[in-house]
Write an enzyme that holds these catalytic residues in place. Structure first.
Site, PDB file in Angstrom:
ATOM      1  N   LYS A 124       0.868  -1.185   0.000  1.00 18.57           N
ATOM      2  CA  LYS A 124       0.000   0.000   0.000  1.00 18.57           C
ATOM      3  C   LYS A 124       0.902   1.231   0.000  1.00 18.57           C
ATOM      4  CE  LYS A 124      -4.378   1.209   0.220  1.00 18.57           C
ATOM      5  NZ  LYS A 124      -5.588   0.548  -0.305  1.00 18.57           N
ATOM      6  N   ASP A 164      -7.016   4.560  -4.368  1.00 13.38           N
ATOM      7  CA  ASP A 164      -7.681   4.411  -3.066  1.00 13.38           C
ATOM      8  C   ASP A 164      -8.270   5.800  -2.793  1.00 13.38           C
ATOM      9  OD1 ASP A 164      -7.894   2.480  -0.582  1.00 13.38           O
ATOM     10  OD2 ASP A 164      -7.337   4.391   0.296  1.00 13.38           O
TER      11      ASP A 164
HETATM   12  P1  NDP Z   1     -12.833   8.142  -2.466  1.00 15.66           P
HETATM   13  O1  NDP Z   1     -11.749   9.118  -2.241  1.00 15.66           O
HETATM   14  O2  NDP Z   1     -13.387   7.955  -3.825  1.00 15.66           O
HETATM   15  O3  NDP Z   1     -14.062   8.449  -1.482  1.00 15.66           O
HETATM   16  C1  NDP Z   1     -13.894   8.476  -0.096  1.00 15.66           C
HETATM   17  C2  NDP Z   1     -15.206   8.936   0.527  1.00 15.66           C
HETATM   18  O4  NDP Z   1     -15.109   8.800   1.944  1.00 15.66           O
HETATM   19  C3  NDP Z   1     -15.516  10.389   0.259  1.00 15.66           C
HETATM   20  O5  NDP Z   1     -16.899  10.573   0.248  1.00 15.66           O
HETATM   21  C4  NDP Z   1     -14.860  11.088   1.459  1.00 15.66           C
HETATM   22  O6  NDP Z   1     -15.429  12.355   1.760  1.00 15.66           O
HETATM   23  C5  NDP Z   1     -15.149  10.105   2.571  1.00 15.66           C
HETATM   24  N1  NDP Z   1     -14.094  10.218   3.589  1.00 15.66           N
HETATM   25  C6  NDP Z   1     -12.760  10.050   3.400  1.00 15.66           C
HETATM   26  N2  NDP Z   1     -12.090  10.264   4.539  1.00 15.66           N
HETATM   27  C7  NDP Z   1     -13.021  10.585   5.452  1.00 15.66           C
HETATM   28  C8  NDP Z   1     -12.966  10.908   6.825  1.00 15.66           C
HETATM   29  N3  NDP Z   1     -11.797  10.945   7.491  1.00 15.66           N
HETATM   30  N4  NDP Z   1     -14.144  11.161   7.455  1.00 15.66           N
HETATM   31  C9  NDP Z   1     -15.322  11.109   6.788  1.00 15.66           C
HETATM   32  N5  NDP Z   1     -15.443  10.803   5.486  1.00 15.66           N
HETATM   33  C10 NDP Z   1     -14.305  10.554   4.834  1.00 15.66           C
HETATM   34  O7  NDP Z   1     -12.272   6.736  -1.887  1.00 15.66           O
HETATM   35  P2  NDP Z   1     -12.783   5.258  -2.174  1.00 15.66           P
HETATM   36  O8  NDP Z   1     -14.245   5.248  -2.368  1.00 15.66           O
HETATM   37  O9  NDP Z   1     -11.897   4.681  -3.204  1.00 15.66           O
HETATM   38  O10 NDP Z   1     -12.400   4.525  -0.795  1.00 15.66           O
HETATM   39  C11 NDP Z   1     -13.306   4.449   0.310  1.00 15.66           C
HETATM   40  C12 NDP Z   1     -12.865   3.321   1.242  1.00 15.66           C
HETATM   41  O11 NDP Z   1     -12.859   2.079   0.512  1.00 15.66           O
HETATM   42  C13 NDP Z   1     -11.452   3.453   1.829  1.00 15.66           C
HETATM   43  O12 NDP Z   1     -11.436   2.875   3.127  1.00 15.66           O
HETATM   44  C14 NDP Z   1     -10.614   2.598   0.889  1.00 15.66           C
HETATM   45  O13 NDP Z   1      -9.435   2.131   1.504  1.00 15.66           O
HETATM   46  C15 NDP Z   1     -11.592   1.452   0.633  1.00 15.66           C
HETATM   47  N6  NDP Z   1     -11.336   0.657  -0.564  1.00 15.66           N
HETATM   48  C16 NDP Z   1     -11.274   1.246  -1.820  1.00 15.66           C
HETATM   49  C17 NDP Z   1     -11.064   0.471  -2.934  1.00 15.66           C
HETATM   50  C18 NDP Z   1     -11.104   1.043  -4.310  1.00 15.66           C
HETATM   51  O14 NDP Z   1     -11.087   0.237  -5.270  1.00 15.66           O
HETATM   52  N7  NDP Z   1     -11.173   2.336  -4.503  1.00 15.66           N
HETATM   53  C19 NDP Z   1     -10.823  -0.986  -2.821  1.00 15.66           C
HETATM   54  C20 NDP Z   1     -11.004  -1.515  -1.491  1.00 15.66           C
HETATM   55  C21 NDP Z   1     -11.221  -0.696  -0.418  1.00 15.66           C
HETATM   56  P3  NDP Z   1     -14.601  13.693   1.397  1.00 15.66           P
HETATM   57  O15 NDP Z   1     -14.784  13.880  -0.070  1.00 15.66           O
HETATM   58  O16 NDP Z   1     -15.241  14.752   2.223  1.00 15.66           O
HETATM   59  O17 NDP Z   1     -13.166  13.434   1.790  1.00 15.66           O
END
Ligand code: NDP
Length: 443
Positions: A124, A164
């Site tokens: 990662k 991510d």
């Molecule tokens: P994105 O950046 O596309 O979206 C993240 C979302 O979560 C946004 O809506 C963001 O809001 C919110 N968020 C992020 N940090 C915080 C925080 N500290 N508090 C509250 N809300 C928060 O990321 P992904 O959708 O790709 O990833 C989301 C999760 O899924 C993560 O845990 C990631 O590790 C996991 N994941 C992702 C994969 C992928 O293929 N993308 C695969 C497997 C797991 P804001 O815009 O306000 O920051």
């Protein structure tokens, strides 16, 4: 079991500040008690090797902002375990990123990748860079500078990053462009999540969210429930959340909430996916814009999303976003299943509470493995220089998610923890990695 306690104590002494990593290590190691009984792993120091990354790279990332000011961030890549294949795992760009968070994510990734059945090790990376509010040129400058160090450490047979939090198609494009320039070669298999025009796989963008719903449907079906007709609370409004909600609708369920780090939406008619995509993917706006354009939807600032009555909860934002009070509210309001779209979104206490109350619970390393599974399929397509159709990729994704659930369920039963999918996922993933590490000697 003394061996496990000893390894966790040593980790705590050596890295007391790495809270998230210690949390992830504790969760995995404690559930391995049944498979440690033979004593053979202790003799070969297997757990000590498993919790120690093969390599951590930490580097300076200087870039220039729109005002001509030079800024500096810290970049990371943790190459955790290559027993099953090249290191594989995403890059996170978020101001909260530090070594503990990257190590927790890389550690989880080892077992997740093992569960997919594809030949991928665990890694990662990321940076404490905040993409929010930055211009396209600033994002490009940052990505180019980040890759100017990272390119030395990655490659199709060594380490294959992907996206991510904060790293989507735009960032992968800039990262790949710089990698190609520095290498002087088009090595498509070095990054996944690429655009379709230059070697990406169909459905990679949707894969984590779609896979989450395929697995949830399988788990519900196994316990005599149907997904169709259920109300679903989702958190996040990023890549995972968006496509989880889209697939929920397609499978006949109704997603009623989503969130960002400022607040959350409750939409009793169900989230309007087309509108949300326009706001988040095209315009990169906040969720207040959704509420302004959707009569009937309510916007709430801050936390409180998990108070919403629902039958299924899918946390898809970030780590530790569901605490014990949230879990109590979910149970009180009749939630029957929780599956983690994000990595470790539930605290240890929240997970234990749900399991004790009989709520079906699937941990992220199984439930959100669809993204890395389709990344693995993207690597295969790149290596063969061909592209599979959407239907082919979707069929493979469905089968991988169903098979993950079957393996996790079978491992839980075999090791005396029937229905405990935390133990099932950890044990099934661990046994595969341990077998490969044992065969490869002390390395
Ligand atoms: P994105 O950046 O596309 O979206 C993240 C979302 O979560 C946004 O809506 C963001 O809001 C919110 N968020 C992020 N940090 C915080 C925080 N500290 N508090 C509250 N809300 C928060 O990321 P992904 O959708 O790709 O990833 C989301 C999760 O899924 C993560 O845990 C990631 O590790 C996991 N994941 C992702 C994969 C992928 O293929 N993308 C695969 C497997 C797991 P804001 O815009 O306000 O920051």
């Amino acid at each position: 079991m003394e061996y496990i306690r000893q390894v966790l104590r040593d980790l705590q002494i050596r890295h007391p500040e790495q809270r998230e990593f210690l949390q992830a290590a504790k969760e995995v190691l404690e559930s391995l008690t049944p498979v440690m009984a033979s004593g053979k792993y202790e003799n070969m120091g297997l757990l000590e090797r498993l919790v120690t990354p093969e390599r951590c790279v930490i580097f300076r990332v200087p870039w220039t902002d729109e005002a001509g000011q030079v800024r500096v961030n810290t970049g990371y890549r943790v190459q955790f375990n290559s027993a099953l294949g090249p290191y594989k795992g995403g890059l996170r760009f978020h101001p909260t990123v530090n070594l503990s968070i990257i190590k927790f994510l890389g550690f989880e990734q080892i077992f997740k990748n093992a569960l997919t059945g594809l030949p991928m090790g665990g890694g990662k990376g990321g940076a404490d860079f905040d993409p929010k509010g930055k211009s396209d040129r600033e994002i490009m400058a940052f990505c180019q500078s980040y890759m100017t160090e990272l390119y030395r450490h990655i490659g199709p047979d060594t380490d294959v990053p992907a996206g991510d939090i904060g790293v989507g198609g735009r960032e992968i494009g800039y990262l790949f462009g710089q990698y190609k320039r520095l290498r002087g070669a088009f090595e498509g298999g070095t990054l996944t999540g690429k655009g379709l025009a230059y070697g990406g796989s169909l459905l990679r963008k949707q894969a984590t969210g779609y896979g989450l719903l395929y697995l949830t449907a399988e788990m519900l079906h196994h316990h005599g429930h149907a997904l169709a007709g259920k109300t679903v609370a989702v958190s996040g409004a990023g890549n995972v959340a968006l496509y989880a909600m889209e697939k929920a609708w397609q499978l006949g369920a109704k997603p009623i909430t989503c969130s960002d780090s400022d607040g959350w939406i409750y939409d009793p008619d169900g989230i309007d996916i087309a509108l949300l995509k326009k706001i988040k993917e095209e315009k990169r706006q906040r969720l207040t814009a959704y509420a302004a354009q959707r009569p009937g939807a309510q916007y709430h600032t801050g936390k409180g999303l998990w108070e919403t009555p629902c039958e299924i909860a899918l946390p898809c934002a970030t780590q530790n976003e569901v605490n014990i009070l949230d879990a109590e509210a979910l149970v009180k309001n009749g939630c029957i299943a929780v599956a983690e779209g994000a990595n470790m979104p539930l605290t240890w206490e929240a997970t234990g509470y749900l399991q004790r109350k009989g709520v079906l619970f699937c941990p992220g390393k199984a439930a959100n493995a669809g993204g890395v599974a389709v990344s693995g399929l993207e690597m295969s397509q790149n290596a063969q220089r061909l592209s599979w159709t959407e239907a082919e990729v979707d069929a493979k994704l469905r089968e991988i998610m169903a098979s993950i659930f079957r393996n996790v369920d079978a491992a839980a039963k075999q090791w005396g923890r029937e229905g405990d999918y935390v133990a099932g996922a950890n044990i099934a993933g661990f046994l595969k990695v341990a077998e490969a590490m044992e065969a490869q000697g002390i390395v």
